[in-house]
Design an enzyme around this catalytic site. Structure first.
Site, short mmCIF file in Angstrom:
data_model
loop_
_atom_site.label_atom_id
_atom_site.label_comp_id
_atom_site.label_asym_id
_atom_site.label_seq_id
_atom_site.Cartn_x
_atom_site.Cartn_y
_atom_site.Cartn_z
N ASN A 15 0.65 -0.90 -0.03
CA ASN A 15 0.13 -0.22 -0.32
C ASN A 15 0.81 1.15 -0.20
OD1 ASN A 15 -2.49 -1.62 0.03
ND2 ASN A 15 -2.44 -1.57 2.31
N ASP B 1 -0.83 4.06 1.14
CA ASP B 1 -1.60 5.39 1.37
C ASP B 1 -0.84 5.64 2.93
OD1 ASP B 1 -2.19 2.86 3.41
OD2 ASP B 1 -3.75 2.61 2.42
N HIS C 299 5.62 -0.82 -2.47
CA HIS C 299 5.62 0.62 -3.50
C HIS C 299 5.95 1.81 -4.01
CE1 HIS C 299 2.71 -3.36 -5.55
NE2 HIS C 299 4.21 -3.35 -5.78
N CYS D 116 11.72 25.80 -10.18
CA CYS D 116 12.43 25.31 -11.62
C CYS D 116 11.56 24.73 -12.61
CB CYS D 116 14.23 23.87 -11.91
SG CYS D 116 13.04 22.16 -11.92
N THR E 84 -4.21 -9.86 -2.35
CA THR E 84 -4.27 -11.45 -3.58
C THR E 84 -2.65 -11.62 -4.77
OG1 THR E 84 -5.57 -10.17 -5.06
CG2 THR E 84 -6.24 -11.23 -3.09
N ALA F 10 -9.43 -7.94 8.47
CA ALA F 10 -8.90 -7.77 9.55
C ALA F 10 -9.04 -7.15 10.52
CB ALA F 10 -7.09 -7.48 8.46
#
Length: 254
Positions: free
Chosen positions: A109, A111, A128, A161, A201, A243
């Protein structure tokens, strides 16, 4: 209804384990209100409004070729993440890391909810990347006010810039961050006593390998997911639930 015998089994395994790896995917943040999809974040299941597969719209090549189009979907992802907060499961995982000083989190994730919930950055592998910081592709300057850019014409430009800004997220067709991979491999080499996979998954090697290695070495593996995955039959325990409905209970037994 969650199988309490399985909950007790997983709790006991975590309680007795010294080195633990928690693997998290988009299903964990779904309970914060973020929708899920394969890949970055959680907004699309098929094609975008522009008729492109999300893998193409949110790719490194698209950011170079048509930064405005790519940023259109980066901005949607960012707004979705900024509009939600960590849920009870994120906080339970952070509590587990406080109780177990050799407990690591490997997350797909972007986030930032694990950090916000209190997971220690030094034991958090964001494979990621993350939405922040946003930086200039030309001069590398960071933009701390990047969220304001989401309501301005896209792509956002560097105030120093004029270069095009980008988030620290791994887009499709981009390489995973070297440091994150190196850290994961170092920790896998030390071995894990237990691995818990939550809300993913994915069938990427960095998900499969720690689970496989742990099983081969006699460690405990478990999964929390709403639906079974390819990995589920090999797990020592499979909790078919959200979860957020079970993590706090698991941690309370430790």
């Amino acid at each position: 209804m969650v199988d309490q015998a399985l909950v007790s089994q997983v709790a006991a395994a975590l309680r007795h384990a010294r080195r633990i790896l928690i693997i998290t995917g988009a299903g964990l943040s779904a309970d914060s209100g973020l929708p899920t999809y394969r890949g970055v974040g959680g907004l699309y299941n098929d094609k975008t409004a522009d008729g492109l597969p999300i893998e193409m719209a949110l790719s490194g090549p698209m950011l170079r070729r048509d930064p405005a189009l790519c940023w259109k979907y980066i901005a949607q992802l960012a707004k979705a993440c900024l509009g939600a907060q960590p849920n009870e499961a994120h906080y339970a995982i952070a509590e587990l890391q406080r109780k177990k000083p050799e407990c690591w989190v490997l997350t797909q994730n972007v986030d930032g909810y694990h950090r916000a919930a209190g997971s220690p950055p030094e034991r958090l592998i964001e494979i990621h990347g993350q939405l922040a910081p946003v930086y200039c592709q030309s001069c590398a300057a960071q933009d701390p006010q990047w969220t304001a850019n989401l309501d301005r014409p896209l792509p956002p430009l560097c105030s120093r810039c004029g270069g095009i800004l980008r988030p620290s997220v791994v887009l499709f067709e981009e390489m995973l961050p070297e440091l994150a991979l190196e850290t994961l491999h170092q920790e896998m080499a030390k071995g894990f006593d237990a691995v818990l996979s939550i809300g993913t998954t994915a069938s990427f090697p960095y998900i499969h390998e720690p689970l496989f290695r742990t099983r081969v070495c006699g460690g405990f593996t478990a999964e929390i997911n709403l639906t079974p995955t390819d990995q589920s039959p090999q797990m020592d325990a499979f909790l078919q639930c959200r979860a957020v409905h079970v993590m706090s209970e698991l941690v309370s037994h430790i």
